[in-house]
Design a protein around this motif. Sequence first.
Motif, mmCIF file in Angstrom:
data_model
loop_
_atom_site.group_PDB
_atom_site.id
_atom_site.type_symbol
_atom_site.label_atom_id
_atom_site.label_comp_id
_atom_site.label_asym_id
_atom_site.label_seq_id
_atom_site.Cartn_x
_atom_site.Cartn_y
_atom_site.Cartn_z
ATOM 1 N N THR A 73 30.907 6.626 49.205
ATOM 2 C CA THR A 73 30.373 6.946 47.878
ATOM 3 C C THR A 73 30.384 5.731 46.973
ATOM 4 N N VAL A 74 31.493 5.007 46.968
ATOM 5 C CA VAL A 74 31.604 3.806 46.129
ATOM 6 C C VAL A 74 30.535 2.786 46.510
ATOM 7 N N ILE A 75 30.403 2.513 47.806
ATOM 8 C CA ILE A 75 29.405 1.543 48.261
ATOM 9 C C ILE A 75 28.000 2.002 47.897
ATOM 10 N N SER A 76 27.740 3.295 48.064
ATOM 11 C CA SER A 76 26.400 3.827 47.798
ATOM 12 C C SER A 76 26.033 3.743 46.325
ATOM 13 N N VAL A 77 26.865 4.333 45.469
ATOM 14 C CA VAL A 77 26.469 4.491 44.063
ATOM 15 C C VAL A 77 26.465 3.165 43.299
ATOM 16 N N TYR A 78 27.218 2.167 43.784
ATOM 17 C CA TYR A 78 27.232 0.881 43.093
ATOM 18 C C TYR A 78 26.262 -0.136 43.692
ATOM 19 N N SER A 79 25.474 0.293 44.669
ATOM 20 C CA SER A 79 24.390 -0.562 45.168
ATOM 21 C C SER A 79 23.237 -0.547 44.160
ATOM 22 N N LYS A 80 22.338 -1.503 44.279
ATOM 23 C CA LYS A 80 21.280 -1.666 43.286
ATOM 24 C C LYS A 80 20.094 -0.727 43.499
ATOM 25 N N SER A 81 19.975 -0.164 44.678
ATOM 26 C CA SER A 81 18.848 0.718 44.978
ATOM 27 C C SER A 81 19.255 1.644 46.113
ATOM 28 N N PRO A 82 18.513 2.724 46.332
ATOM 29 C CA PRO A 82 18.873 3.606 47.446
ATOM 30 C C PRO A 82 18.771 2.921 48.800
ATOM 31 N N LEU A 83 17.807 2.008 48.962
ATOM 32 C CA LEU A 83 17.692 1.286 50.226
ATOM 33 C C LEU A 83 18.891 0.376 50.441
ATOM 34 N N ARG A 84 19.304 -0.326 49.361
ATOM 35 C CA ARG A 84 20.487 -1.175 49.481
ATOM 36 C C ARG A 84 21.729 -0.341 49.761
ATOM 37 N N ALA A 85 21.782 0.874 49.191
ATOM 38 C CA ALA A 85 22.900 1.779 49.458
ATOM 39 C C ALA A 85 22.953 2.120 50.942
ATOM 40 N N SER A 86 21.797 2.407 51.529
ATOM 41 C CA SER A 86 21.731 2.718 52.956
ATOM 42 C C SER A 86 22.179 1.539 53.808
ATOM 43 N N ILE A 87 21.651 0.368 53.502
ATOM 44 C CA ILE A 87 21.981 -0.837 54.272
ATOM 45 C C ILE A 87 23.459 -1.166 54.163
ATOM 46 N N ASN A 88 23.981 -1.153 52.939
ATOM 47 C CA ASN A 88 25.386 -1.518 52.719
ATOM 48 C C ASN A 88 26.348 -0.529 53.353
ATOM 49 N N THR A 89 26.057 0.764 53.208
ATOM 50 C CA THR A 89 26.957 1.778 53.757
ATOM 51 C C THR A 89 26.931 1.761 55.279
ATOM 52 N N PHE A 90 25.733 1.668 55.855
ATOM 53 C CA PHE A 90 25.623 1.586 57.311
ATOM 54 C C PHE A 90 26.336 0.336 57.831
ATOM 55 N N SER A 91 26.147 -0.795 57.162
ATOM 56 C CA SER A 91 26.791 -2.048 57.576
ATOM 57 C C SER A 91 28.307 -1.920 57.534
ATOM 58 N N PHE A 92 28.808 -1.253 56.507
ATOM 59 C CA PHE A 92 30.257 -1.052 56.380
ATOM 60 C C PHE A 92 30.800 -0.257 57.566
ATOM 61 N N PHE A 93 30.163 0.865 57.883
ATOM 62 C CA PHE A 93 30.695 1.718 58.943
ATOM 63 C C PHE A 93 30.539 1.098 60.323
ATOM 64 N N ILE A 94 29.420 0.436 60.577
ATOM 65 C CA ILE A 94 29.242 -0.215 61.872
ATOM 66 C C ILE A 94 30.253 -1.345 62.053
ATOM 67 N N SER A 95 30.465 -2.141 61.020
ATOM 68 C CA SER A 95 31.433 -3.240 61.129
ATOM 69 C C SER A 95 32.854 -2.707 61.244
ATOM 70 N N MET A 96 33.150 -1.605 60.554
ATOM 71 C CA MET A 96 34.468 -0.992 60.671
ATOM 72 C C MET A 96 34.713 -0.521 62.101
ATOM 73 N N LEU A 97 33.700 0.121 62.694
ATOM 74 C CA LEU A 97 33.826 0.578 64.074
ATOM 75 C C LEU A 97 33.960 -0.591 65.046
ATOM 76 N N MET A 98 33.252 -1.672 64.765
ATOM 77 C CA MET A 98 33.379 -2.857 65.618
ATOM 78 C C MET A 98 34.806 -3.385 65.594
ATOM 79 N N GLY A 99 35.379 -3.516 64.400
ATOM 80 C CA GLY A 99 36.749 -3.988 64.282
ATOM 81 C C GLY A 99 37.725 -3.062 64.981
#
Length: 212
Positions: A73-99
């Motif tokens: 939610t934090v990553i999504s709502v503080y992004s600059k646009s809905p597309l950036r929210a999608s990119i940032n949130t997806f990037s966060f979860f994929i990188s978290m799973l990688m780690g």
Amino acid sequence: MKLFFEKVRTPKKDMSLKIQIMVTIGIIMFGFALGVFQKWMDGSANNLLPLLLQQLDIGNYFGRLAIWILLATVISVYSKSPLRASINTFSFFISMLMGYYLYCNYVLGFLPKTYMMIWVVIAFATFFIAYICWYAKGKGIIAIIISGTIIGVLFAQAFNLTQGFYIYDLMEVITWITSIIILYRNPKELAAELGLSVVIAFLYQLVMPHFG
């Protein structure tokens, strides 16, 4: 349709592409580090953590749902646009799973592939969910419904509503309060948002078991 959603919340264009990319890279690094940290906690004795974190049961907290909903939610709502929210949130979860799963494979010596693929599918789903969640910080009934749903799900993680009222865990209560602060709006809309969240929480607990 675009004009309709822009009435709910208008994307901001005050950040250069270079800065947006740097923000996403920062989110990726944070996600990766958090994934490693989470798996390290899973595989370590609880007494290795500072006393306060032991008392808060922080290891099990990161193994439950609430913290991940809040971070998304934090990553999504503080992004600059809905597309950036999608990119940032997806990037966060994929990188978290990688780690998390690289630590599993190369440090602990095992890799639960089936379980990993389930979470990868969930991570892909967050791309679309985050797009919607971005509008939670907007105006009007659509924003109230989205934010009320988020708060309601977190409310359901913090309190039992269907078998007597009691607290599941203090950390989930703190997470729920934090979500209210993040999604705060004017008093009238906040009241509607919180009222809806109670209904959502009750319905959620009717169909979803709680994993403590």
